[in-house]
Design an enzyme around this catalytic site. Sequence first.
Site, mmCIF file in Angstrom:
data_model
loop_
_atom_site.group_PDB
_atom_site.id
_atom_site.type_symbol
_atom_site.label_atom_id
_atom_site.label_comp_id
_atom_site.label_asym_id
_atom_site.label_seq_id
_atom_site.Cartn_x
_atom_site.Cartn_y
_atom_site.Cartn_z
ATOM 1 N N LYS A 198 47.363 31.659 52.834
ATOM 2 C CA LYS A 198 47.557 33.116 52.822
ATOM 3 C C LYS A 198 48.990 33.455 53.257
ATOM 4 C CE LYS A 198 43.597 33.580 51.264
ATOM 5 N NZ LYS A 198 42.237 33.793 51.688
HETATM 6 C C1 LIG Z 1 40.816 33.861 51.406
HETATM 7 C C2 LIG Z 1 39.968 35.024 51.049
HETATM 8 C C3 LIG Z 1 38.782 35.327 51.740
HETATM 9 C C4 LIG Z 1 38.118 34.392 52.719
HETATM 10 O O1 LIG Z 1 38.862 33.884 53.708
HETATM 11 P P1 LIG Z 1 38.504 32.458 54.391
HETATM 12 O O2 LIG Z 1 39.408 32.448 55.556
HETATM 13 O O3 LIG Z 1 38.811 31.402 53.373
HETATM 14 O O4 LIG Z 1 37.071 32.490 54.775
HETATM 15 C C5 LIG Z 1 38.123 36.497 51.428
HETATM 16 N N1 LIG Z 1 38.564 37.308 50.455
HETATM 17 C C6 LIG Z 1 39.667 37.042 49.745
HETATM 18 C C7 LIG Z 1 40.109 38.006 48.698
HETATM 19 C C8 LIG Z 1 40.407 35.891 49.996
HETATM 20 O O5 LIG Z 1 41.498 35.627 49.284
#
Ligand SMILES: *Cc1c(COP(=O)(O)O)cnc(C)c1O
Length: 368
Positions: free
Chosen positions: A186
């Site tokens: 992210k």
């Molecule tokens: C990465 C992501 C999540 C979930 O996050 P995690 O930390 O992997 O559980 C939820 N929604 C979106 C749009 C994402 O890109």
Amino acid sequence: MRVPLVDLAAQGAEIADDIAPALRESLLKGAFIGGPAVASFEKAYATYAGVQHCIGVANGTDALELALRAAGVDRGDEVILPANTFIATAEAVSRIGALPVLVDVDPDYLLIDPAQVRAALTEQTRAIVPVHLFGQTAPMDDITQLATEAGVAVVEDAAQAQGATRDGRPAGTWGVAAGTSFYPGKNLGAAGDAGAVLTDDGDVADRVRVTAAHGSPQKYVHDVVGVNSRLDAIQALVLTAKLKRLDDWNNARREAAARYDKLLGTLPTVRIPSRHPDNVDVWHLYVVQVPDRDRVLADLNAAGIGAAIHYPYPVHRTRAYAALGHRIGDFPVAEAAAQRILSLPLYPHIAPEQQTFVVDVLGRSLAQ
Ligand SMILES: *Cc1c(COP(=O)(O)O)cnc(C)c1O
């Protein structure tokens, strides 16, 4: 030349020396759960994100689930979300025992379509989850207005939008709460799994904290059946160091996106990502649309370019959600986009020559 989809090592190299003393101290003190490192990151991220409260949790999916629970979503409720998202948005709803109600996206930005949300509202609707996909903020004016009229909560999925704004207002500050993810890839990524709930509402923040800590407002007092979802101290140290660089890194992403736009201007069959005039995007992903996508993707991968698809299957096209009973044609915009979308490598440290190489290979593939 190789061009990965993301380059986490380059980010790690920027912070490794910075965090070494604090990591060492953490290890020598045996301070791993909670404590000052977590509290200080939560405070710093709340300020950055423009909210009163940030509660660190174990991952983004937990953050969404905890935010939805704290917003009052319960078993049997309906929760509206876009068909074009990462499956975690739907999982967070399902884990509560609530029903994910999918809606289509708009063709320009591939974000939740307010007109479709309006049509999907029922007596059972308890919340709407707009997803700020690819680093673009969803149409929050319209969504907020619809939610207010219908008396339902808005919980934002801000996992891909750290630093993004709409009308100058940060993504994640419209709803009663937002969930974000610090998964390593992210825009703000930990050295493992991590996430956070963001809210201005002190009661919501208290409920999230208690539920995330085994339903426990104080040790061995358990008021509700909770879960264990914590942000580790070591992750908080990594995130604190990266947060200081996030604006620079997001700016570098914006420059890289502008460079792609320009380079791709020579390829008329490539549709570059639209920009909403009210948004400042943070380019979590740079998603183009191309004809003959699967062949083009294979050509890029064969040339050492880590292009990918986000996401190849809209939620209703996954086996996990077959039980929702949808058919092909139910969400035509999301389905058509899934055939044409292609994420090109984009990260803060990408070199202009790498981008030129990506566009050269893409152009050669399309000319075939
Ligand atoms: C990465 C992501 C999540 C979930 O996050 P995690 O930390 O992997 O559980 C939820 N929604 C979106 C749009 C994402 O890109």
